[in-house]
Design an enzyme around this catalytic site. Structure first.
Site, short mmCIF file in Angstrom:
data_model
loop_
_atom_site.label_atom_id
_atom_site.label_comp_id
_atom_site.label_asym_id
_atom_site.label_seq_id
_atom_site.Cartn_x
_atom_site.Cartn_y
_atom_site.Cartn_z
N LYS A 22 0.84 -1.22 0.00
CA LYS A 22 0.00 0.00 0.00
C LYS A 22 0.87 1.26 0.00
O LYS A 22 0.64 2.19 -0.77
CB LYS A 22 -0.89 0.01 1.26
CG LYS A 22 -1.51 1.36 1.55
CD LYS A 22 -2.34 1.38 2.81
CE LYS A 22 -1.63 1.68 4.10
NZ LYS A 22 -1.31 3.09 4.38
N ASN A 23 1.87 1.29 0.87
CA ASN A 23 2.63 2.52 1.04
C ASN A 23 3.62 2.77 -0.10
O ASN A 23 4.21 3.85 -0.17
CB ASN A 23 3.34 2.52 2.40
CG ASN A 23 2.35 2.73 3.53
OD1 ASN A 23 1.18 3.05 3.28
ND2 ASN A 23 2.80 2.53 4.76
N CYS A 118 -4.39 12.72 13.24
CA CYS A 118 -5.19 11.50 13.19
C CYS A 118 -4.92 10.73 14.48
O CYS A 118 -4.21 11.22 15.37
CB CYS A 118 -4.86 10.66 11.96
SG CYS A 118 -3.27 9.89 12.01
N ARG A 123 0.93 14.75 13.16
CA ARG A 123 1.39 14.54 11.79
C ARG A 123 1.39 15.81 10.92
O ARG A 123 0.69 15.88 9.91
CB ARG A 123 0.56 13.43 11.14
CG ARG A 123 0.60 12.14 11.94
CD ARG A 123 -0.09 10.99 11.26
NE ARG A 123 0.69 10.46 10.14
CZ ARG A 123 0.30 9.42 9.41
NH1 ARG A 123 -0.84 8.83 9.65
NH2 ARG A 123 1.05 8.97 8.43
N PRO A 124 2.21 16.78 11.29
CA PRO A 124 2.29 17.99 10.45
C PRO A 124 2.95 17.70 9.09
O PRO A 124 3.56 16.65 8.92
CB PRO A 124 3.16 18.95 11.27
CG PRO A 124 3.91 18.09 12.22
CD PRO A 124 3.10 16.84 12.45
N ASP A 307 5.00 0.83 11.84
CA ASP A 307 3.78 0.18 11.33
C ASP A 307 3.68 -1.28 11.77
O ASP A 307 2.68 -1.95 11.49
CB ASP A 307 3.72 0.27 9.79
CG ASP A 307 3.50 1.70 9.31
OD1 ASP A 307 3.21 2.58 10.15
OD2 ASP A 307 3.63 1.94 8.10
N ARG A 399 -8.49 -0.20 4.96
CA ARG A 399 -7.57 0.75 4.30
C ARG A 399 -6.32 0.04 3.81
O ARG A 399 -5.74 0.46 2.81
CB ARG A 399 -7.14 1.85 5.28
CG ARG A 399 -8.15 2.95 5.50
CD ARG A 399 -7.48 4.08 6.28
NE ARG A 399 -6.18 4.38 5.69
CZ ARG A 399 -5.09 4.74 6.38
NH1 ARG A 399 -5.13 4.86 7.69
NH2 ARG A 399 -3.96 5.00 5.77
#
Ligand SMILES: CC(=O)N[C@H]1[C@@H](OP(=O)(O)OP(=O)(O)OC[C@H]2O[C@@H](n3ccc(=O)[nH]c3=O)[C@H](O)[C@@H]2O)O[C@H](CO)[C@@H](O)[C@@H]1O
Ligand SMILES: C=C(OP(=O)(O)O)C(=O)O
Length: 420
Positions: A22-23, A118, A123-124, A307, A399
């Site tokens: 996915k990433n 989130c 998470r800027p 992750d 997701r």
């Protein structure tokens, strides 16, 4: 909202096919904005995030067509008709911000909703913006949107990352490919997904040196052309199913999985008493005897991935010792802990560390998924627990995990999706 019900206590055995990452797929799809010609991606996973990126690209005028009937090959192309990435799409998926660099580089401007925080942290995206500014973009924040403009195009720059950012490295890499002159990214992320992007951009005609290192040198070209690129297997899906074999005391062959992307995970699993062997084009994972407590800290690649942290915490819940799991990437990535505690786990969180004391068994309970990897940690706990676990909010799981109940069910898990 769908839920997943698991009746635990069955050792898994069999084979699971690992899908494309996915990433890696998300930035590769965004790279489709960089050329007029068709970019064909193969080994694309079928996930909610891929559908969201497809929707976002369509909003920009870029078609994402099935190149094969099963949808695992996508052909991406078209002319950019809009440079706006609206809040309604970006809020569903933070990786939407990856269109920013390609849009500014190609169309000279972009208006992209700020993703916001989130469940795992604030998470800027300041590094994405600073890098583009150094490359000549004018950046303005207004009404929750980033406006970036470079009407005369971007120019090369040296950007030193103060800390490693996967997404900012990807955005700047794509932007630099079409900028005028040389860009040097210092302290760049080295994740395999970055290297996959470098390989695809190179196949599209980009000039990039330093592949696989933390210093990427990009000599901008005037235009990029189409290419066909096969997405790497998902190392996080691999690690997650390796934990499923381990937590149930079973054995799984993970087809297509690559050991070279999982060095730290394989080493830590080994210390915990889990054997991972590369064979027959994949990895075979087996728990040897009991599970041992092992301390681990998440780090940028090649360190232990954040992750995989939630899944490893779940595994340590049933170890015969204690483990200190330290999260160094995100400030709030222990949302799975209270849910695991509801299943009988003994975990205390102190700042950035979770102290996990193993218990002989977990017990099934209704629990709530809070983010993607937290969801999978609850699936793992449910597989090992006595009795029934029902996981709510599985849209988080969808997701990033394709057909999770079919893949685990085929290996002996008692798991089903409850559709409401
Ligand atoms: C789609 C995708 O590939 N997502 C992955 C990507 O997310 P993502 O690219 O968002 O993660 P980053 O590597 O950028 O984030 C690392 C840290 O840097 C911070 N940060 C980042 C950018 C910035 O401009 N300013 C800033 O402060 C983040 O809040 C975080 O604390 O890498 C993360 C770290 O391996 C993974 O957990 C995500 O699964
Ligand atoms: C955190 C993740 O994804 P995202 O960056 O898209 O939120 C993830 O893949 O675990």
């Amino acid at each position: 909202m769908d839920r997943i019900r698991i009746r635990g206590g069955r050792p898994l055995s069999g084979e699971i096919a690992i899908g494309g990452a996915k990433n890696a797929a998300l930035p590769l799809m965004a790279a489709g904005l960089l050329t007029d010609e068709r970019l064909v991606l193969t080994n694309v996973p079928q996930l909610a995030d891929i559908a969201t990126m497809t929707q976002l690209l369509a909003q920009h005028g870029i078609a994402v067509d099935r190149a094969t009937p099963d949808g695992r090959s996508l052909s991406i192309g078209g002319a950019i008709t809009s440079t706006e990435a609206p809040y309604d799409i970006v809020r569903k998926m933070r990786a939407s911000v990856l269109v920013l660099g390609p849009l500014v580089a190609r169309a000279g401007e972009a208006r992209v909703s700020l993703p916001g925080g989130c469940a795992i942290g604030t998470r800027p995206v300041d590094l994405h913006l600073k890098g583009l500014e150094q490359m000549g973009a004018e950046i303005r924040l207004d009404g929750g949107y980033v406006h970036a403009a470079a009407p005369r195009g971007l120019h090369g720059a040296t950007f030193v990352f103060p800390f490693v950012s996967v997404g900012a490295t990807e955005n700047l890499l794509m932007a630099a490919s079409l900028a005028e002159g040389r860009t040097v990214l210092v302290n760049a992320a080295r994740e395999p997904e970055i290297t996959d992007l470098v390989d695809c951009l190179t196949a599209m005609g980009a000039r990039i040196e330093g592949r696989g290192t933390d210093r990427l040198t990009i000599d901008g070209v005037r235009s990029l052309h189409g290419a066909t690129h096969a997405i790497i297997p998902d190392r996080i899906e691999t690690g997650s199913y390796a934990c499923a074999a381990a937590i149930t005391g079973g054995s799984l062959h993970l087809r297509h999985a690559r050991a070279d992307h999982l060095g730290a995970v394989i080493r830590i699993l080994g210390e915990a008493g889990v054997e991972v062997i590369a064979q027959d084009g994949g990895l075979t994972v087996r728990r040897l005897n009991g599970l041992h407590g092992v301390d681990v800290m998440t780090e940028p690649y090649p360190g232990f991935p954040t992750d995989m942290q939630a899944q490893f915490v779940a595994l340590m819940c049933v170890s015969d010792g204690a483990a200190m799991v330290t999260e160094s990437i995100f400030e709030n990535r222990f949302m799975h802990v209270p849910e695991l505690v509801r299943m009988g786990a003994r975990i205390n969180v102190h700042g950035a560390s979770a102290i996990v004391r193993g218990v002989p068994a977990l017990s099934g309970a209704p629990v709530m998924a809070t983010d993607l990897r937290a969801s999978l940690s609850l699936v793992l706990a449910g597989l090992a627990a006595r009795g029934e676990t029902v996981i709510n909010r599985v849209y988080h799981l969808d997701r990033g995990y394709e057909s999770v109940e079919q893949k685990l069910g085929a290996c002996g898990a008692d798991i089903e999706r409850l559709r409401d």
